[in-house]
Each structure stands twice: as C-alpha cells, then as structure tokens.
Design a protein around this motif. Sequence first.
Motif, PDB file in Angstrom:
ATOM      1  N   HIS A 112       0.886  -1.291  -0.001  1.00 59.09           N
ATOM      2  CA  HIS A 112      -0.108  -0.056   0.053  1.00 59.09           C
ATOM      3  C   HIS A 112       0.784   1.401  -0.012  1.00 59.09           C
ATOM      4  N   GLY A 113       2.252   1.136  -0.415  1.00 60.73           N
ATOM      5  CA  GLY A 113       3.118   2.239  -0.408  1.00 60.73           C
ATOM      6  C   GLY A 113       3.409   2.679   1.075  1.00 60.73           C
ATOM      7  N   LYS A 114       3.202   1.992   2.083  1.00 67.06           N
ATOM      8  CA  LYS A 114       3.459   2.469   3.491  1.00 67.06           C
ATOM      9  C   LYS A 114       4.411   1.544   4.264  1.00 67.06           C
ATOM     10  N   PRO A 115       5.055   2.017   5.010  1.00 73.47           N
ATOM     11  CA  PRO A 115       6.076   1.044   5.921  1.00 73.47           C
ATOM     12  C   PRO A 115       5.688  -0.007   6.507  1.00 73.47           C
ATOM     13  N   VAL A 116       5.978  -1.331   6.533  1.00 71.72           N
ATOM     14  CA  VAL A 116       5.600  -2.528   7.198  1.00 71.72           C
ATOM     15  C   VAL A 116       6.861  -3.010   7.982  1.00 71.72           C
ATOM     16  N   LEU A 117       6.461  -3.827   8.818  1.00 72.92           N
ATOM     17  CA  LEU A 117       7.365  -4.611   9.670  1.00 72.92           C
ATOM     18  C   LEU A 117       6.643  -6.001  10.003  1.00 72.92           C
ATOM     19  N   PHE A 118       7.410  -7.043  10.140  1.00 72.67           N
ATOM     20  CA  PHE A 118       6.803  -8.619  10.721  1.00 72.67           C
ATOM     21  C   PHE A 118       7.305  -8.925  11.937  1.00 72.67           C
ATOM     22  N   LEU A 119       6.584  -9.405  12.601  1.00 75.64           N
ATOM     23  CA  LEU A 119       6.870 -10.187  13.784  1.00 75.64           C
ATOM     24  C   LEU A 119       6.758 -11.583  13.772  1.00 75.64           C
ATOM     25  N   HIS A 120       7.697 -12.227  14.187  1.00 74.52           N
ATOM     26  CA  HIS A 120       7.783 -13.907  14.347  1.00 74.52           C
ATOM     27  C   HIS A 120       6.880 -14.363  14.782  1.00 74.52           C
ATOM     28  N   PRO A 121       6.169 -15.475  13.979  1.00 75.99           N
ATOM     29  CA  PRO A 121       4.877 -16.139  14.332  1.00 75.99           C
ATOM     30  C   PRO A 121       5.097 -16.928  15.573  1.00 75.99           C
ATOM     31  N   LYS A 122       6.302 -17.358  16.046  1.00 73.84           N
ATOM     32  CA  LYS A 122       6.428 -18.201  17.227  1.00 73.84           C
ATOM     33  C   LYS A 122       6.446 -17.239  18.628  1.00 73.84           C
ATOM     34  N   ASP A 123       6.423 -15.846  18.411  1.00 72.36           N
ATOM     35  CA  ASP A 123       6.205 -14.884  19.667  1.00 72.36           C
ATOM     36  C   ASP A 123       4.773 -14.667  19.876  1.00 72.36           C
ATOM     37  N   PHE A 124       4.051 -14.996  18.555  1.00 71.83           N
ATOM     38  CA  PHE A 124       2.563 -14.423  18.837  1.00 71.83           C
ATOM     39  C   PHE A 124       1.477 -15.774  18.418  1.00 71.83           C
ATOM     40  N   PHE A 125       1.851 -16.789  19.296  1.00 71.41           N
ATOM     41  CA  PHE A 125       0.786 -18.051  19.050  1.00 71.41           C
ATOM     42  C   PHE A 125       0.845 -18.510  17.822  1.00 71.41           C
TER      43      PHE A 125
END
Length: 141
Positions: A112-125
């Motif tokens: 969408h032309g905006k900054p994004v980050l990803f968080l590890h799946p193992k830290d969030f169930f």
Amino acid sequence: MLGRINHIAIAVPDIAAASATYRDTLGAKVSAPQLLPEHGVTVVFIELPNTKVELLEPLGDASPISAFLAKNPDGGMHHICYEVDDLMAARDRLIEAGARVLGNGEPKIGAHGKPVLFLHPKDFFGTLIELEQSADVSTAV
Ligand SMILES: CC[C@H](C(=O)O)C(=O)SCCNC(=O)CCNC(=O)[C@H](O)C(C)(C)COP(=O)(O)OP(=O)(O)OC[C@H]1O[C@@H](n2cnc3c(N)ncnc32)[C@H](O)[C@@H]1OP(=O)(O)O
Ligand SMILES: [Co+2]
C-alpha cells in the motif's frame, strides 16, 4: 498500540485461480495482481466493507512464503496486518518486550506504499503479524 486490521493474508499456490474463485464463486471484487519482487510475492487485494483480504503467491526463487506453501500445498491463512499510528515506536516497544522483529528490523514499503514490519509467528501464538504505519493517526486504540 494496535489500530484497525488492515488485511488478512492468504497464501495460495495459484493467484490467478484463487482470484477467479473469489470473483466468480464468492462474488468478490479482486484487484489486478501487483508484483512485489522486493517482497518475493505477487499480491491481489479483495476490498471488503471493514477490511481487506490479501492473496499472496510466491514470486522468484527466494520467496519468504515458499516454505509455508510447501507445508500447506493447498494454501492457508498466512498473516494478519494491524495498523499502528507510530511504526517505529511500536517496533522499539516490541523489541524492548523481547519480541522478534523480522528482517533487519528496518521497515520496508509494503503493497500500500506504507512502511511495514513483520513479527515472528512463534512469539504470537503461531500467527505471523504484519504491522503497517496507518495513514490516519486516529485509528490507534
Ligand atoms: C509487505 C508486502 C505485503 C503487504 O501486505 O504489503 C506482504 O504482506 S508480503 C508477505 C510475505 N512476506 C513475509 O511474510 C515476510 C515475513 N515472513 C518471513 O520472514 C518468513 O515467512 C518467516 C520467517 C515468518 C517464516 O519463514 P520460513 O517458513 O521459511 O521459516 P521457518 O520454516 O524457519 O519457520 C519458522 C516457524 O514459523 C512457522 N511459520 C512460518 N510461516 C508462518 C506463518 N505464516 N504463520 C504461522 N507460522 C509460520 C514455521 O512453520 C516454523 O514453525 P516450526 O514449528 O518451527 O516448524
Ligand atoms: Co500483508
């Protein structure tokens, strides 16, 4: 910290076939494909009254979703994207809390032309979380 759900993403082996199913069987309005080589995916978006569905297909040999599709050859729910009003403050707070921010921790520009980050799946169930800088700061709760 969390604002609206910006999108729910589904990884699929064949984005043309999946788009046709959403369009013809589910009556959905499906966007044209967007090739995102910097993310190793091709995406389409299905606009809904309260959020979007993102269909993802691997693009290139080093796609980050290839291993997921090898484990889930028919496709599957891949990630949830929440909007945040301050992505860098959210990142710093998450790192402080011991969560793993994927990549080098620096945001990339998303579909969408905006900054994004990803968080590890193992830290969030067992759920891969994408955070996207919201356009509208009033979305945060
Ligand atoms: C930004 C453009 C666009 C947008 O919306 O704007 C996108 O959303 S692009 C989306 C594609 N990009 C990404 O997903 C980037 C972040 N993802 C990654 O870096 C990887 O996919 C990663 C690290 C989450 C997983 O990579 P991989 O599967 O190759 O690694 P592992 O096999 O070591 O997996 C570790 C562990 O996590 C489980 N896993 C993997 N993917 C998922 C998932 N989507 N949901 C839940 N769990 C996932 C995997 O099964 C492993 O579990 P284990 O029990 O250890 O086997
Ligand atoms: Co996404």
